[in-house]
Every structure is written in structure tokens, then in C-alpha cells.
Scaffold this active site. Sequence first.
Site, PDB file in Angstrom:
ATOM      1  N   CYS A   1      15.235  -4.844  -1.190  1.00 58.77           N
ATOM      2  CA  CYS A   1      15.819  -6.174  -1.351  1.00 58.77           C
ATOM      3  C   CYS A   1      15.309  -7.099  -0.248  1.00 58.77           C
ATOM      4  CB  CYS A   1      17.354  -6.078  -1.270  1.00 58.77           C
ATOM      5  SG  CYS A   1      18.129  -7.697  -1.243  1.00 58.77           S
TER       6      CYS A   1
ATOM      7  N   CYS B   1      16.932  -8.239  -7.223  1.00 63.11           N
ATOM      8  CA  CYS B   1      17.897  -7.241  -6.741  1.00 63.11           C
ATOM      9  C   CYS B   1      19.238  -7.486  -7.436  1.00 63.11           C
ATOM     10  CB  CYS B   1      18.053  -7.403  -5.227  1.00 63.11           C
ATOM     11  SG  CYS B   1      19.264  -6.284  -4.516  1.00 63.11           S
TER      12      CYS B   1
ATOM     13  N   VAL C   1      -1.570   0.540   2.827  1.00 66.23           N
ATOM     14  CA  VAL C   1      -0.275   0.528   2.135  1.00 66.23           C
ATOM     15  C   VAL C   1      -0.420   1.073   0.716  1.00 66.23           C
ATOM     16  CG1 VAL C   1       0.527  -1.440   3.503  1.00 66.23           C
ATOM     17  CG2 VAL C   1      -0.616  -1.862   1.312  1.00 66.23           C
ATOM     18  N   ASP C   2      -1.617   1.642   0.399  1.00 64.26           N
ATOM     19  CA  ASP C   2      -1.911   2.028  -0.988  1.00 64.26           C
ATOM     20  C   ASP C   2      -1.360   3.402  -1.379  1.00 64.26           C
ATOM     21  OD1 ASP C   2      -5.399   2.466   0.028  1.00 64.26           O
ATOM     22  OD2 ASP C   2      -3.742   3.888   0.164  1.00 64.26           O
TER      23      ASP C   2
ATOM     24  N   CYS D   1      19.905  -6.230   1.536  1.00 72.36           N
ATOM     25  CA  CYS D   1      21.285  -5.819   1.174  1.00 72.36           C
ATOM     26  C   CYS D   1      21.393  -4.307   1.117  1.00 72.36           C
ATOM     27  CB  CYS D   1      21.668  -6.437  -0.174  1.00 72.36           C
ATOM     28  SG  CYS D   1      20.992  -5.541  -1.579  1.00 72.36           S
TER      29      CYS D   1
ATOM     30  N   HIS E   1       1.895   0.021   8.322  1.00 71.05           N
ATOM     31  CA  HIS E   1       2.171  -1.261   7.658  1.00 71.05           C
ATOM     32  C   HIS E   1       2.977  -1.080   6.385  1.00 71.05           C
ATOM     33  CE1 HIS E   1      -1.601  -2.964   9.857  1.00 71.05           C
ATOM     34  NE2 HIS E   1      -0.529  -2.997  10.618  1.00 71.05           N
TER      35      HIS E   1
ATOM     36  N   GLN F   1      -3.118   2.190   8.427  1.00 68.89           N
ATOM     37  CA  GLN F   1      -2.732   0.789   8.206  1.00 68.89           C
ATOM     38  C   GLN F   1      -2.623   0.501   6.708  1.00 68.89           C
ATOM     39  OE1 GLN F   1      -4.991  -2.027  11.081  1.00 68.89           O
ATOM     40  NE2 GLN F   1      -6.304  -0.255  10.763  1.00 68.89           N
TER      41      GLN F   1
ATOM     42  N   THR G   1     -11.779   0.591   9.663  1.00 72.73           N
ATOM     43  CA  THR G   1     -10.948  -0.577   9.968  1.00 72.73           C
ATOM     44  C   THR G   1     -11.764  -1.592  10.753  1.00 72.73           C
ATOM     45  OG1 THR G   1      -8.904  -1.376  11.015  1.00 72.73           O
ATOM     46  CG2 THR G   1      -9.987   0.491  12.066  1.00 72.73           C
TER      47      THR G   1
HETATM   48  C1  BV8 Z   1       3.232  -8.836  14.448  1.00 73.48           C
HETATM   49  C2  BV8 Z   1       0.366  -5.084   4.901  1.00 73.48           C
HETATM   50  C3  BV8 Z   1       4.808  -9.885  15.818  1.00 73.48           C
HETATM   51  C4  BV8 Z   1       0.398  -6.135   3.867  1.00 73.48           C
HETATM   52  C5  BV8 Z   1      -0.971  -5.879   6.758  1.00 73.48           C
HETATM   53  C6  BV8 Z   1      -1.550  -9.949  18.995  1.00 73.48           C
HETATM   54  C7  BV8 Z   1      -0.428  -9.126  19.097  1.00 73.48           C
HETATM   55  C8  BV8 Z   1       0.477  -9.032  18.040  1.00 73.48           C
HETATM   56  C9  BV8 Z   1       0.268  -9.759  16.860  1.00 73.48           C
HETATM   57  C10 BV8 Z   1      -0.840 -10.573  16.763  1.00 73.48           C
HETATM   58  C11 BV8 Z   1      -1.752 -10.671  17.818  1.00 73.48           C
HETATM   59  N1  BV8 Z   1      -2.724 -11.532  17.431  1.00 73.48           N
HETATM   60  C12 BV8 Z   1      -2.477 -11.953  16.176  1.00 73.48           C
HETATM   61  C13 BV8 Z   1      -1.330 -11.414  15.754  1.00 73.48           C
HETATM   62  C14 BV8 Z   1      -0.729 -11.664  14.450  1.00 73.48           C
HETATM   63  C15 BV8 Z   1      -1.176 -10.692  13.367  1.00 73.48           C
HETATM   64  C16 BV8 Z   1      -2.622 -10.355  13.421  1.00 73.48           C
HETATM   65  O1  BV8 Z   1      -3.011  -9.346  14.000  1.00 73.48           O
HETATM   66  N2  BV8 Z   1      -3.431 -11.196  12.787  1.00 73.48           N
HETATM   67  C17 BV8 Z   1      -4.865 -10.938  12.721  1.00 73.48           C
HETATM   68  C18 BV8 Z   1      -5.396 -11.346  11.342  1.00 73.48           C
HETATM   69  C19 BV8 Z   1      -5.528 -11.722  13.848  1.00 73.48           C
HETATM   70  N3  BV8 Z   1      -0.375  -9.475  13.417  1.00 73.48           N
HETATM   71  C20 BV8 Z   1       0.818  -9.458  12.789  1.00 73.48           C
HETATM   72  O2  BV8 Z   1       1.290 -10.417  12.223  1.00 73.48           O
HETATM   73  C21 BV8 Z   1       1.590  -8.146  12.840  1.00 73.48           C
HETATM   74  N4  BV8 Z   1       2.930  -8.444  13.213  1.00 73.48           N
HETATM   75  O3  BV8 Z   1       2.452  -8.801  15.342  1.00 73.48           O
HETATM   76  O4  BV8 Z   1       4.494  -9.305  14.562  1.00 73.48           O
HETATM   77  C22 BV8 Z   1       6.254 -10.041  15.865  1.00 73.48           C
HETATM   78  C23 BV8 Z   1       6.967  -9.332  16.824  1.00 73.48           C
HETATM   79  C24 BV8 Z   1       8.336  -9.510  16.893  1.00 73.48           C
HETATM   80  C25 BV8 Z   1       8.989 -10.371  15.981  1.00 73.48           C
HETATM   81  C26 BV8 Z   1       8.260 -11.054  15.004  1.00 73.48           C
HETATM   82  C27 BV8 Z   1       6.882 -10.895  14.946  1.00 73.48           C
HETATM   83  C28 BV8 Z   1       1.665  -7.507  11.459  1.00 73.48           C
HETATM   84  C29 BV8 Z   1       0.320  -7.040  11.021  1.00 73.48           C
HETATM   85  C30 BV8 Z   1       0.432  -6.284   9.687  1.00 73.48           C
HETATM   86  C31 BV8 Z   1       0.033  -7.185   8.566  1.00 73.48           C
HETATM   87  N5  BV8 Z   1       0.061  -6.447   7.305  1.00 73.48           N
HETATM   88  N6  BV8 Z   1      -0.896  -5.203   5.610  1.00 73.48           N
HETATM   89  C32 BV8 Z   1      -0.508  -5.775   2.720  1.00 73.48           C
HETATM   90  O5  BV8 Z   1      -1.429  -4.947   2.884  1.00 73.48           O
HETATM   91  O6  BV8 Z   1      -0.281  -6.299   1.631  1.00 73.48           O
HETATM   92  S1  BV8 Z   1      -2.437  -5.938   7.576  1.00 73.48           S
HETATM   93  C33 BV8 Z   1      -3.749  -5.596   6.545  1.00 73.48           C
HETATM   94  O7  BV8 Z   1      -4.880  -5.608   7.429  1.00 73.48           O
HETATM   95  C34 BV8 Z   1      -3.746  -4.217   5.925  1.00 73.48           C
HETATM   96  O8  BV8 Z   1      -2.659  -3.403   6.280  1.00 73.48           O
HETATM   97  C35 BV8 Z   1      -5.015  -3.607   6.520  1.00 73.48           C
HETATM   98  O9  BV8 Z   1      -4.934  -2.266   6.625  1.00 73.48           O
HETATM   99  C36 BV8 Z   1      -5.026  -4.286   7.823  1.00 73.48           C
HETATM  100  C37 BV8 Z   1      -6.234  -4.171   8.679  1.00 73.48           C
HETATM  101  O10 BV8 Z   1      -7.347  -4.398   7.889  1.00 73.48           O
HETATM  102  P1  BV8 Z   1      -8.372  -3.188   7.728  1.00 73.48           P
HETATM  103  O11 BV8 Z   1      -7.640  -2.000   7.270  1.00 73.48           O
HETATM  104  O12 BV8 Z   1      -9.135  -3.057   8.980  1.00 73.48           O
HETATM  105  O13 BV8 Z   1      -9.243  -3.690   6.531  1.00 73.48           O
HETATM  106  P2  BV8 Z   1     -10.458  -4.728   6.589  1.00 73.48           P
HETATM  107  O14 BV8 Z   1     -10.759  -5.133   5.197  1.00 73.48           O
HETATM  108  O15 BV8 Z   1     -10.174  -5.763   7.625  1.00 73.48           O
HETATM  109  O16 BV8 Z   1     -11.680  -3.866   7.168  1.00 73.48           O
HETATM  110  C38 BV8 Z   1     -12.209  -2.793   6.418  1.00 73.48           C
HETATM  111  C39 BV8 Z   1     -13.178  -2.075   7.351  1.00 73.48           C
HETATM  112  O17 BV8 Z   1     -13.672  -0.930   6.685  1.00 73.48           O
HETATM  113  C40 BV8 Z   1     -14.382  -2.913   7.746  1.00 73.48           C
HETATM  114  O18 BV8 Z   1     -14.667  -2.701   9.115  1.00 73.48           O
HETATM  115  C41 BV8 Z   1     -15.518  -2.339   6.877  1.00 73.48           C
HETATM  116  O19 BV8 Z   1     -16.773  -2.407   7.547  1.00 73.48           O
HETATM  117  C42 BV8 Z   1     -15.079  -0.907   6.752  1.00 73.48           C
HETATM  118  N7  BV8 Z   1     -15.528  -0.226   5.544  1.00 73.48           N
HETATM  119  C43 BV8 Z   1     -15.663  -0.739   4.290  1.00 73.48           C
HETATM  120  N8  BV8 Z   1     -16.051   0.251   3.447  1.00 73.48           N
HETATM  121  C44 BV8 Z   1     -16.114   1.397   4.175  1.00 73.48           C
HETATM  122  C45 BV8 Z   1     -15.791   1.097   5.516  1.00 73.48           C
HETATM  123  N9  BV8 Z   1     -15.778   2.032   6.484  1.00 73.48           N
HETATM  124  C46 BV8 Z   1     -16.078   3.301   6.133  1.00 73.48           C
HETATM  125  N10 BV8 Z   1     -16.392   3.667   4.869  1.00 73.48           N
HETATM  126  C47 BV8 Z   1     -16.423   2.743   3.874  1.00 73.48           C
HETATM  127  N11 BV8 Z   1     -16.765   3.114   2.626  1.00 73.48           N
END
Ligand code: BV8
Length: 239
Positions: free
Chosen positions: A123, A145, A100-101, A127, A115, A98, A185
Site C-alpha cells: 500500500c 488498496c 529488482v527483477d 496501511c 533496492h 541492486q 553495474t
Molecule cells: C537515497 C529501484 C536518500 C527502482 C533504483 C549520494 C548519497 C546518497 C544519495 C545520493 C547521492 N547522490 C545522489 C543521490 C541520489 C540518488 C542517486 O544515487 N542518484 C544517481 C542517479 C546519481 N540515490 C537515491 O535516491 C537513493 N536514495 O539516497 O535516499 C535519503 C535518505 C534519507 C531520507 C530520504 C532520502 C535510492 C537509490 C535507489 C533508486 N532505485 N531502482 C526501479 O528499479 O524501478 S536504482 C536503479 O539503478 C536500479 O536499481 C539499478 O540497479 C540501479 C543502478 O543501476 P545499474 O544496476 O548499475 O544499471 P545501469 O543500467 O546503470 O548499468 C548497467 C551496467 O552493466 C553498465 O555498467 C553496463 O556497462 C553493464 N553491462 C551491461 N550489459 C552487461 C554489463 N555488464 C556485464 N555483462 C553484461 N552483459
Amino acid sequence: MNTEVAGWMRAAERIVILTGAGVSAESGVPTFRGSSGLWRQFRAEDLATPDAFARQPALVWEWYLWRRGLIAAAQPNAGHRAIARLEQRRRGVTLLSQNVDGLHRRAGSDPIELHGNLWHVRCANACGVRAHDLELAPPREQLRCACGAWLRPGVVWFGEPLDPETLDRATDAAAAADLLLVVGTSAVVYPVAALPDMARRRGVRVVEINIDATPLTRHVDAHLRGSAASILPELERQV
Ligand code: BV8
């Protein structure tokens, strides 16, 4: 428990690894929802959206350029490297990320980037222009662009669909796996967060590696509590 999981890994023909921001935490890249994850007073869900970009493209770019600078100065950690070694040493290992880094790629992995990748730029008006050589601190005009529209980061924003082919590849891999490792995650972002449950319903053994519990924890076959950078190398050494 790690020894038991290592045994499952040795016995598995197809291993899928699904990673999130926690895998990059020990490279100094902030997670999204952790205590250090917030950027200034904004939440990722408020900035990583098409609406935010349409309203305030310069602010969204400020956030991405800040992240790009941070990631450019970061190095892949022992967790990234352990995954890359597994991919190189074992057949049948698929990495879904997931993140993007781009740190998995820098460690030598070939991830399915669910992601997108913030090093890719395209763009905003689709385009067809793609720019891969954007400077770390580009002048404002470099963010435009040739067609006059803004360029945008090549990532999937909230409210945007994932690339259907990418999601299909990931879903097929998770469904066909013998073992799914879910690493770093919070398992709250859909549709990717639905993959472990889908796999489990198909009889795939699911192991979670995390420093904390998540909504997935009570559903997995094993939860290894600890950091990705310490647990993944320990597992990889035994496999
Ligand atoms: C979509 C790119 C539909 C940008 C990101 C049900 C079904 C479908 C969609 C939804 C749904 N319910 C809600 C939705 C909408 C939404 C969603 O899920 N919202 C959430 C907040 C509820 N989903 C969407 O919008 C998706 N699109 O469904 O489109 C559609 C269909 C047709 C037509 C139109 C629309 C798109 C989702 C993608 C969003 N983009 N990133 C950017 O990064 O700039 S998501 C973003 O969150 C990152 O990519 C990241 O990877 C991702 C998930 O987060 P995590 O990776 O889990 O990171 P987080 O900080 O949350 O957690 C870190 C974890 O690591 C923790 O558990 C922590 O304890 C642990 N940790 C910390 N340190 C360590 C560790 N573990 C091990 N070792 C360590 N050292």
C-alpha cells in the site's frame, strides 16, 4: 587475468558479489543507462520517484507492468546460475543486488535486495496491506488498496532511503569480505555505489566484471572486461 581472479576466489573465505542491471542484460531485461535502457522517452530517474508516482501513478504503473511482463518472459542466464552455484557450493558467499527483477531468486540465489523487488507490492499509504499475487496485466481496480490508496511496487525509488537494516547488512558484509566482485553495474547510484570504495579502504580486494569501464574501474584490483554471462561461469568453474 581470470585465472588470477579465480585464485583469489579460491583463497577467499568471504566473497561478496554486488550485482547491477548488467547481470540481467543477457536475459533480455534492459539496463537503465545503456543504449537500450531507456523506456520510451522517459529516464528511470524520472519515473522511479515518489513525486512521479504521486503525479502520475497510472503512468508509473504502466512502466512497472511493462517491466514485469518483460521479466516474466525472461529466464535467469548463465551469470545468474553461476552465482547461485557459488552460493550453494561455497560457504561465505553473500550476494548483494541492486536489481529488482527477482531473476537471482529464480536462479536459486538468496540475494540481499538493496533496492527491493518489483514483484512485491504494498500500500502506498503504508496501511500494512501487501499484495503478492498481482496479475501480469491487472485491471485498474487491482492497483488499489482496500484502504482506497494506490498500491505501489515494493522497490526503493530515487529520493527514498534504502531500508536501514538491509543497508547495514550489506555494508557489514562488504567491509568484512576478503574479495568483492562488482558485476554489471555503472556504479553511479548511491548509497550502494559507495560500497566498493568503502570495502577497498578496509583492504578488501575488489574485482569489477563489466562490458565497459565505469567510474569504479580505475580503483579496482582487477577489471575483467566482458559479459557477466560468460565471465562468471568461467570463474565459477575454476573455484
Ligand atoms: C537515497 C529501484 C536518500 C527502482 C533504483 C549520494 C548519497 C546518497 C544519495 C545520493 C547521492 N547522490 C545522489 C543521490 C541520489 C540518488 C542517486 O544515487 N542518484 C544517481 C542517479 C546519481 N540515490 C537515491 O535516491 C537513493 N536514495 O539516497 O535516499 C535519503 C535518505 C534519507 C531520507 C530520504 C532520502 C535510492 C537509490 C535507489 C533508486 N532505485 N531502482 C526501479 O528499479 O524501478 S536504482 C536503479 O539503478 C536500479 O536499481 C539499478 O540497479 C540501479 C543502478 O543501476 P545499474 O544496476 O548499475 O544499471 P545501469 O543500467 O546503470 O548499468 C548497467 C551496467 O552493466 C553498465 O555498467 C553496463 O556497462 C553493464 N553491462 C551491461 N550489459 C552487461 C554489463 N555488464 C556485464 N555483462 C553484461 N552483459
